[in-house]
Design a protein around this motif. Structure first.
Motif, PDB file in Angstrom:
ATOM      1  N   GLY A   1      31.361 -80.701 -54.147  1.00  0.00           N
ATOM      2  CA  GLY A   1      29.966 -80.532 -54.529  1.00  0.00           C
ATOM      3  C   GLY A   1      29.223 -81.794 -54.924  1.00  0.00           C
ATOM      4  N   LYS A   2      29.843 -82.961 -54.747  1.00  0.00           N
ATOM      5  CA  LYS A   2      29.147 -84.214 -55.071  1.00  0.00           C
ATOM      6  C   LYS A   2      28.020 -84.434 -54.068  1.00  0.00           C
ATOM      7  N   VAL A   3      26.944 -85.049 -54.544  1.00  0.00           N
ATOM      8  CA  VAL A   3      25.782 -85.298 -53.695  1.00  0.00           C
ATOM      9  C   VAL A   3      25.915 -86.671 -53.054  1.00  0.00           C
ATOM     10  N   GLY A   4      25.720 -86.709 -51.745  1.00  0.00           N
ATOM     11  CA  GLY A   4      25.746 -87.974 -51.008  1.00  0.00           C
ATOM     12  C   GLY A   4      24.339 -88.496 -50.826  1.00  0.00           C
ATOM     13  N   GLY A   5      24.173 -89.357 -49.857  1.00  0.00           N
ATOM     14  CA  GLY A   5      22.869 -89.947 -49.590  1.00  0.00           C
ATOM     15  C   GLY A   5      22.032 -89.103 -48.649  1.00  0.00           C
ATOM     16  N   ASN A   6      20.824 -89.575 -48.405  1.00  0.00           N
ATOM     17  CA  ASN A   6      19.937 -88.918 -47.455  1.00  0.00           C
ATOM     18  C   ASN A   6      20.286 -89.394 -46.054  1.00  0.00           C
ATOM     19  N   VAL A   7      20.232 -88.471 -45.103  1.00  0.00           N
ATOM     20  CA  VAL A   7      20.626 -88.750 -43.728  1.00  0.00           C
ATOM     21  C   VAL A   7      19.499 -88.347 -42.792  1.00  0.00           C
ATOM     22  N   VAL A   8      19.321 -89.136 -41.729  1.00  0.00           N
ATOM     23  CA  VAL A   8      18.332 -88.845 -40.695  1.00  0.00           C
ATOM     24  C   VAL A   8      19.070 -88.425 -39.436  1.00  0.00           C
ATOM     25  N   CYS A   9      18.597 -87.368 -38.790  1.00  0.00           N
ATOM     26  CA  CYS A   9      19.164 -86.972 -37.499  1.00  0.00           C
ATOM     27  C   CYS A   9      18.105 -86.212 -36.703  1.00  0.00           C
ATOM     28  N   GLU A  10      18.415 -85.964 -35.444  1.00  0.00           N
ATOM     29  CA  GLU A  10      17.516 -85.201 -34.607  1.00  0.00           C
ATOM     30  C   GLU A  10      17.594 -83.730 -34.985  1.00  0.00           C
ATOM     31  N   GLN A  11      16.541 -82.993 -34.697  1.00  0.00           N
ATOM     32  CA  GLN A  11      16.486 -81.571 -35.039  1.00  0.00           C
ATOM     33  C   GLN A  11      17.657 -80.805 -34.431  1.00  0.00           C
ATOM     34  N   ARG A  12      18.002 -81.095 -33.179  1.00  0.00           N
ATOM     35  CA  ARG A  12      19.100 -80.367 -32.534  1.00  0.00           C
ATOM     36  C   ARG A  12      20.436 -80.669 -33.194  1.00  0.00           C
ATOM     37  N   GLU A  13      20.605 -81.899 -33.700  1.00  0.00           N
ATOM     38  CA  GLU A  13      21.829 -82.230 -34.436  1.00  0.00           C
ATOM     39  C   GLU A  13      21.883 -81.458 -35.752  1.00  0.00           C
ATOM     40  N   TRP A  14      20.739 -81.360 -36.440  1.00  0.00           N
ATOM     41  CA  TRP A  14      20.683 -80.590 -37.683  1.00  0.00           C
ATOM     42  C   TRP A  14      21.037 -79.126 -37.429  1.00  0.00           C
ATOM     43  N   ASP A  15      20.525 -78.579 -36.341  1.00  0.00           N
ATOM     44  CA  ASP A  15      20.820 -77.183 -36.011  1.00  0.00           C
ATOM     45  C   ASP A  15      22.324 -76.971 -35.853  1.00  0.00           C
ATOM     46  N   ALA A  16      23.022 -77.921 -35.229  1.00  0.00           N
ATOM     47  CA  ALA A  16      24.472 -77.823 -35.060  1.00  0.00           C
ATOM     48  C   ALA A  16      25.198 -77.965 -36.403  1.00  0.00           C
ATOM     49  N   ILE A  17      24.736 -78.886 -37.247  1.00  0.00           N
ATOM     50  CA  ILE A  17      25.338 -79.091 -38.569  1.00  0.00           C
ATOM     51  C   ILE A  17      25.176 -77.827 -39.411  1.00  0.00           C
ATOM     52  N   GLU A  18      23.983 -77.261 -39.401  1.00  0.00           N
ATOM     53  CA  GLU A  18      23.700 -76.059 -40.187  1.00  0.00           C
ATOM     54  C   GLU A  18      24.488 -74.863 -39.666  1.00  0.00           C
ATOM     55  N   ALA A  19      24.677 -74.786 -38.348  1.00  0.00           N
ATOM     56  CA  ALA A  19      25.444 -73.673 -37.779  1.00  0.00           C
ATOM     57  C   ALA A  19      26.916 -73.764 -38.175  1.00  0.00           C
ATOM     58  N   ALA A  20      27.428 -74.983 -38.287  1.00  0.00           N
ATOM     59  CA  ALA A  20      28.835 -75.175 -38.639  1.00  0.00           C
ATOM     60  C   ALA A  20      29.108 -74.824 -40.105  1.00  0.00           C
ATOM     61  N   LYS A  21      28.207 -75.221 -41.012  1.00  0.00           N
ATOM     62  CA  LYS A  21      28.358 -74.948 -42.446  1.00  0.00           C
ATOM     63  C   LYS A  21      27.003 -74.562 -43.025  1.00  0.00           C
ATOM     64  N   PRO A  22      26.619 -73.309 -42.879  1.00  0.00           N
ATOM     65  CA  PRO A  22      25.297 -72.884 -43.355  1.00  0.00           C
ATOM     66  C   PRO A  22      25.109 -73.110 -44.860  1.00  0.00           C
ATOM     67  N   GLY A  23      23.996 -73.759 -45.208  1.00  0.00           N
ATOM     68  CA  GLY A  23      23.648 -73.966 -46.604  1.00  0.00           C
ATOM     69  C   GLY A  23      24.434 -75.040 -47.335  1.00  0.00           C
ATOM     70  N   PHE A  24      25.330 -75.740 -46.646  1.00  0.00           N
ATOM     71  CA  PHE A  24      26.166 -76.752 -47.299  1.00  0.00           C
ATOM     72  C   PHE A  24      25.363 -77.998 -47.655  1.00  0.00           C
ATOM     73  N   HIS A  25      24.535 -78.474 -46.724  1.00  0.00           N
ATOM     74  CA  HIS A  25      23.685 -79.634 -46.951  1.00  0.00           C
ATOM     75  C   HIS A  25      22.263 -79.164 -47.240  1.00  0.00           C
ATOM     76  N   ALA A  26      21.490 -79.974 -47.950  1.00  0.00           N
ATOM     77  CA  ALA A  26      20.122 -79.616 -48.316  1.00  0.00           C
ATOM     78  C   ALA A  26      19.116 -80.276 -47.374  1.00  0.00           C
ATOM     79  N   LEU A  27      18.337 -79.476 -46.697  1.00  0.00           N
ATOM     80  CA  LEU A  27      17.295 -79.979 -45.804  1.00  0.00           C
ATOM     81  C   LEU A  27      16.103 -80.427 -46.643  1.00  0.00           C
ATOM     82  N   LEU A  28      15.680 -81.688 -46.481  1.00  0.00           N
ATOM     83  CA  LEU A  28      14.585 -82.244 -47.270  1.00  0.00           C
ATOM     84  C   LEU A  28      13.257 -82.255 -46.515  1.00  0.00           C
ATOM     85  N   HIS A  29      13.283 -82.728 -45.273  1.00  0.00           N
ATOM     86  CA  HIS A  29      12.069 -82.823 -44.455  1.00  0.00           C
ATOM     87  C   HIS A  29      12.423 -82.421 -43.032  1.00  0.00           C
TER      88      HIS A  29
END
Length: 76
Positions: free
Chosen positions: A20-48
């Motif tokens: 549960g430690k917080v890491g840094g902010n990360v930039v990626c393409e929308q389609r990459e975010w969709d894959a990340i979120e599908a793999a672990k829903p709600g694990f990372h926090a979407l900022l923008h």
């Protein structure tokens, strides 16, 4: 000949590390975010989301989106 994919949207998210430690902010393409979120829903926090350029996304991720870097005074 290779085909180029054009990124239409960028996102900034806050990475969550193990235990549960917080890491840094990360930039990626929308389609990459969709894959990340599908793999672990709600694990990372979407900022923008829906950011048009990578440069703008990087500024938001580092917190320098509104900074003015004009130097005042004379150089010595």
């Amino acid at each position: 000949m290779r085909t180029r994919e054009i990124c239409n949207a960028w996102v900034v998210y806050r990475m969550t590390l193990e235990k549960g430690k917080v890491g840094g902010n990360v930039v990626c393409e929308q389609r990459e975010w969709d894959a990340i979120e599908a793999a672990k829903p709600g694990f990372h926090a979407l900022l923008h989301t829906g950011i048009k350029t990578e440069k703008e996304a990087e500024k938001l991720a580092t917190g320098t989106a509104g900074d003015n870097y004009r130097v005042s005074g004379r150089r010595k």
